[in-house]
Design a protein around this motif. Structure first.
Motif, PDB file in Angstrom:
ATOM      1  N   GLY A   1       0.796  -1.227   0.000  1.00  0.00           N
ATOM      2  CA  GLY A   1       0.000   0.000   0.000  1.00  0.00           C
ATOM      3  C   GLY A   1       0.822   1.267   0.000  1.00  0.00           C
ATOM      4  N   VAL A   2       2.140   1.142   0.055  1.00  0.00           N
ATOM      5  CA  VAL A   2       3.020   2.308   0.044  1.00  0.00           C
ATOM      6  C   VAL A   2       4.193   2.016  -0.888  1.00  0.00           C
ATOM      7  CG1 VAL A   2       4.380   1.573   2.061  1.00  0.00           C
ATOM      8  CG2 VAL A   2       4.277   3.986   1.461  1.00  0.00           C
ATOM      9  N   THR A   3       4.583   3.035  -1.633  1.00  0.00           N
ATOM     10  CA  THR A   3       5.772   2.973  -2.480  1.00  0.00           C
ATOM     11  C   THR A   3       6.737   4.034  -1.992  1.00  0.00           C
ATOM     12  OG1 THR A   3       4.474   2.284  -4.413  1.00  0.00           O
ATOM     13  CG2 THR A   3       6.660   3.214  -4.844  1.00  0.00           C
ATOM     14  N   VAL A   4       8.000   3.693  -1.914  1.00  0.00           N
ATOM     15  CA  VAL A   4       9.040   4.649  -1.538  1.00  0.00           C
ATOM     16  C   VAL A   4       9.660   5.206  -2.818  1.00  0.00           C
ATOM     17  CG1 VAL A   4      11.271   4.958  -0.390  1.00  0.00           C
ATOM     18  CG2 VAL A   4       9.532   3.471   0.640  1.00  0.00           C
ATOM     19  N   VAL A   5       9.749   6.525  -2.914  1.00  0.00           N
ATOM     20  CA  VAL A   5      10.397   7.186  -4.042  1.00  0.00           C
ATOM     21  C   VAL A   5      11.673   7.849  -3.533  1.00  0.00           C
ATOM     22  CG1 VAL A   5      10.232   9.048  -5.751  1.00  0.00           C
ATOM     23  CG2 VAL A   5       8.266   7.552  -5.330  1.00  0.00           C
ATOM     24  N   VAL A   6      12.775   7.573  -4.232  1.00  0.00           N
ATOM     25  CA  VAL A   6      14.087   8.086  -3.852  1.00  0.00           C
ATOM     26  C   VAL A   6      14.658   8.901  -5.014  1.00  0.00           C
ATOM     27  CG1 VAL A   6      16.426   7.501  -3.099  1.00  0.00           C
ATOM     28  CG2 VAL A   6      14.490   6.036  -2.433  1.00  0.00           C
ATOM     29  N   PRO A   7      14.628  10.246  -4.936  1.00  0.00           N
ATOM     30  CA  PRO A   7      15.309  11.023  -5.956  1.00  0.00           C
ATOM     31  C   PRO A   7      16.813  10.960  -5.688  1.00  0.00           C
ATOM     32  CG  PRO A   7      14.409  12.481  -4.295  1.00  0.00           C
ATOM     33  CD  PRO A   7      13.986  11.079  -3.925  1.00  0.00           C
TER      34      PRO A   7
ATOM     35  N   GLY B   1       9.976 -10.437   5.441  1.00  0.00           N
ATOM     36  CA  GLY B   1       8.862 -11.138   6.063  1.00  0.00           C
ATOM     37  C   GLY B   1       7.498 -10.728   5.558  1.00  0.00           C
ATOM     38  N   GLY B   2       7.435  -9.792   4.641  1.00  0.00           N
ATOM     39  CA  GLY B   2       6.152  -9.376   4.082  1.00  0.00           C
ATOM     40  C   GLY B   2       6.247  -9.311   2.579  1.00  0.00           C
ATOM     41  N   PRO B   3       5.211  -8.792   1.951  1.00  0.00           N
ATOM     42  CA  PRO B   3       5.291  -8.608   0.503  1.00  0.00           C
ATOM     43  C   PRO B   3       6.439  -7.654   0.179  1.00  0.00           C
ATOM     44  CG  PRO B   3       3.091  -8.086   1.333  1.00  0.00           C
ATOM     45  CD  PRO B   3       3.970  -8.310   2.510  1.00  0.00           C
ATOM     46  N   PRO B   4       6.994  -7.742  -1.016  1.00  0.00           N
ATOM     47  CA  PRO B   4       8.082  -6.825  -1.365  1.00  0.00           C
ATOM     48  C   PRO B   4       7.642  -5.357  -1.226  1.00  0.00           C
ATOM     49  CG  PRO B   4       7.876  -8.531  -3.022  1.00  0.00           C
ATOM     50  CD  PRO B   4       6.695  -8.664  -2.101  1.00  0.00           C
ATOM     51  N   LEU B   5       8.532  -4.541  -0.713  1.00  0.00           N
ATOM     52  CA  LEU B   5       8.295  -3.098  -0.620  1.00  0.00           C
ATOM     53  C   LEU B   5       8.642  -2.486  -1.973  1.00  0.00           C
ATOM     54  CD1 LEU B   5       7.677  -0.491   0.960  1.00  0.00           C
ATOM     55  CD2 LEU B   5      10.092  -0.480   1.675  1.00  0.00           C
ATOM     56  N   LEU B   6       7.698  -1.767  -2.546  1.00  0.00           N
ATOM     57  CA  LEU B   6       7.928  -1.113  -3.830  1.00  0.00           C
ATOM     58  C   LEU B   6       8.795   0.124  -3.618  1.00  0.00           C
ATOM     59  CD1 LEU B   6       4.257  -1.306  -5.146  1.00  0.00           C
ATOM     60  CD2 LEU B   6       6.130  -2.894  -5.610  1.00  0.00           C
ATOM     61  N   VAL B   7       9.877   0.216  -4.383  1.00  0.00           N
ATOM     62  CA  VAL B   7      10.796   1.352  -4.286  1.00  0.00           C
ATOM     63  C   VAL B   7      11.122   1.820  -5.696  1.00  0.00           C
ATOM     64  CG1 VAL B   7      13.057   2.164  -3.506  1.00  0.00           C
ATOM     65  CG2 VAL B   7      11.803   0.479  -2.143  1.00  0.00           C
TER      66      VAL B   7
ATOM     67  N   PRO C   1      16.152  17.740  -7.484  1.00  0.00           N
ATOM     68  CA  PRO C   1      15.413  16.731  -6.716  1.00  0.00           C
ATOM     69  C   PRO C   1      13.898  16.811  -6.876  1.00  0.00           C
ATOM     70  CG  PRO C   1      16.440  18.338  -5.259  1.00  0.00           C
ATOM     71  CD  PRO C   1      16.934  18.621  -6.637  1.00  0.00           C
ATOM     72  N   GLY C   2      13.356  18.001  -7.045  1.00  0.00           N
ATOM     73  CA  GLY C   2      11.901  18.117  -7.221  1.00  0.00           C
ATOM     74  C   GLY C   2      11.439  17.443  -8.497  1.00  0.00           C
ATOM     75  N   ALA C   3      12.154  17.672  -9.580  1.00  0.00           N
ATOM     76  CA  ALA C   3      11.814  17.032 -10.852  1.00  0.00           C
ATOM     77  C   ALA C   3      11.974  15.522 -10.746  1.00  0.00           C
ATOM     78  CB  ALA C   3      12.693  17.593 -11.975  1.00  0.00           C
ATOM     79  N   ALA C   4      13.023  15.072 -10.039  1.00  0.00           N
ATOM     80  CA  ALA C   4      13.236  13.631  -9.865  1.00  0.00           C
ATOM     81  C   ALA C   4      12.106  13.024  -9.033  1.00  0.00           C
ATOM     82  CB  ALA C   4      14.593  13.362  -9.223  1.00  0.00           C
ATOM     83  N   ARG C   5      11.677  13.714  -7.982  1.00  0.00           N
ATOM     84  CA  ARG C   5      10.554  13.215  -7.173  1.00  0.00           C
ATOM     85  C   ARG C   5       9.309  13.064  -8.044  1.00  0.00           C
ATOM     86  NH1 ARG C   5      12.546  17.051  -3.808  1.00  0.00           N
ATOM     87  NH2 ARG C   5      13.789  16.140  -2.149  1.00  0.00           N
ATOM     88  N   ASN C   6       9.028  14.079  -8.856  1.00  0.00           N
ATOM     89  CA  ASN C   6       7.849  14.024  -9.718  1.00  0.00           C
ATOM     90  C   ASN C   6       7.952  12.887 -10.731  1.00  0.00           C
ATOM     91  OD1 ASN C   6       6.638  16.165  -8.431  1.00  0.00           O
ATOM     92  ND2 ASN C   6       7.380  17.687  -9.894  1.00  0.00           N
ATOM     93  N   ARG C   7       9.127  12.661 -11.279  1.00  0.00           N
ATOM     94  CA  ARG C   7       9.335  11.562 -12.225  1.00  0.00           C
ATOM     95  C   ARG C   7       9.095  10.220 -11.520  1.00  0.00           C
ATOM     96  NH1 ARG C   7      12.826  13.931 -14.162  1.00  0.00           N
ATOM     97  NH2 ARG C   7      14.655  13.282 -13.027  1.00  0.00           N
TER      98      ARG C   7
ATOM     99  N   VAL D   1       4.331   5.515  -9.464  1.00  0.00           N
ATOM    100  CA  VAL D   1       3.667   4.984  -8.261  1.00  0.00           C
ATOM    101  C   VAL D   1       2.217   4.622  -8.572  1.00  0.00           C
ATOM    102  CG1 VAL D   1       2.899   5.557  -5.914  1.00  0.00           C
ATOM    103  CG2 VAL D   1       5.164   6.261  -6.706  1.00  0.00           C
ATOM    104  N   GLU D   2       1.819   3.429  -8.118  1.00  0.00           N
ATOM    105  CA  GLU D   2       0.443   2.982  -8.297  1.00  0.00           C
ATOM    106  C   GLU D   2      -0.256   2.692  -6.974  1.00  0.00           C
ATOM    107  OE1 GLU D   2       0.390  -0.247 -11.094  1.00  0.00           O
ATOM    108  OE2 GLU D   2       1.385   0.952 -12.639  1.00  0.00           O
ATOM    109  N   THR D   3       0.473   2.788  -5.860  1.00  0.00           N
ATOM    110  CA  THR D   3      -0.118   2.533  -4.547  1.00  0.00           C
ATOM    111  C   THR D   3      -0.819   3.784  -4.037  1.00  0.00           C
ATOM    112  OG1 THR D   3       1.976   3.119  -3.501  1.00  0.00           O
ATOM    113  CG2 THR D   3       1.583   0.773  -3.920  1.00  0.00           C
ATOM    114  N   PRO D   4      -1.734   3.627  -3.061  1.00  0.00           N
ATOM    115  CA  PRO D   4      -2.421   4.803  -2.520  1.00  0.00           C
ATOM    116  C   PRO D   4      -1.496   5.740  -1.738  1.00  0.00           C
ATOM    117  CG  PRO D   4      -3.398   2.763  -1.648  1.00  0.00           C
ATOM    118  CD  PRO D   4      -2.245   2.384  -2.524  1.00  0.00           C
ATOM    119  N   TRP D   5      -0.398   5.221  -1.198  1.00  0.00           N
ATOM    120  CA  TRP D   5       0.522   6.033  -0.410  1.00  0.00           C
ATOM    121  C   TRP D   5       1.900   6.045  -1.056  1.00  0.00           C
ATOM    122  CZ3 TRP D   5       0.379   8.539   4.485  1.00  0.00           C
ATOM    123  CH2 TRP D   5      -0.899   8.618   5.041  1.00  0.00           C
ATOM    124  N   VAL D   6       2.578   7.174  -0.921  1.00  0.00           N
ATOM    125  CA  VAL D   6       3.961   7.302  -1.382  1.00  0.00           C
ATOM    126  C   VAL D   6       4.765   7.939  -0.263  1.00  0.00           C
ATOM    127  CG1 VAL D   6       3.550   9.548  -2.493  1.00  0.00           C
ATOM    128  CG2 VAL D   6       5.482   8.164  -3.215  1.00  0.00           C
ATOM    129  N   ALA D   7       5.982   7.451  -0.082  1.00  0.00           N
ATOM    130  CA  ALA D   7       6.903   8.025   0.902  1.00  0.00           C
ATOM    131  C   ALA D   7       8.135   8.498   0.145  1.00  0.00           C
ATOM    132  CB  ALA D   7       7.286   6.982   1.947  1.00  0.00           C
TER     133      ALA D   7
END
Length: 151
Positions: free
Chosen positions: A4-10, A31-37, A73-79, A84-90
């Motif tokens: 339910g969460v994807t991590v974005v790293v610029p 121990g859980g489903p893969p974390l989307l990054v 970094p702002g442009a990279a975050r937006n890219r 991201v397809e999950t409801p939450w992004v970090a």
């Protein structure tokens, strides 16, 4: 199954920082489903996808998106956000690390019936003796970008 969460790293260069962050996230995701990054490579001299061995992080589902032109970094975050397809992004900047239990806490917040629209994590210096004069997150170099990870 998704967390339910994807991590974005610029990121721009510094593959050692990206590896340190991915390693910390990988340890928390075991121990859980893969974390989307999503690593949003902002025109690094050498593509980060070539510098970071994705199979080194078995608890992560890694995606690399890359720009051929450095947009900051702002442009990279937006890219990254576009992938991201999950409801939450970090968002984590590549020189940040999640604190102990971060993933469990964000999943609890995101899964709550009345979850907030957004949250910001606490930043620590790693120093035991922080004072009111300790600067935790500050961009002071000429031309530096504001610090915006940890959201």
């Amino acid at each position: 199954m998704s967390r339910g969460v994807t991590v974005v790293v610029p990121a721009h260069g510094h593959p050692e920082r990206v590896r340190a962050l991915l390693s910390a996230l990988d340890r928390q995701a075991v121990g859980g489903p893969p974390l989307l990054v999503v690593v949003a490579d902002d025109a690094s001299t050498r593509p980060l996808a070539d510098e970071v061995e994705a199979q080194t992080f078995p608890a992560l589902a890694l995606t690399f998106v890359r720009s051929e032109v450095n947009g900051g970094p702002g442009a990279a975050r937006n890219r990254g956000l576009e992938a991201v397809e999950t409801p939450w992004v970090a968002f984590f900047d590549s020189d940040e690390l999640p604190g102990p239990g971060w993933l469990e806490r964000i999943e609890t917040v995101a899964g709550a019936d009345h979850a907030p629209d957004g949250v910001e994590g606490r930043i620590t210096t790693g120093q035991e003796q922080a004072t009111p004069f300790t600067h935790i997150a500050e961009a002071t170099l000429p031309g530096a970008h504001p610090v915006a990870g940890n959201i």
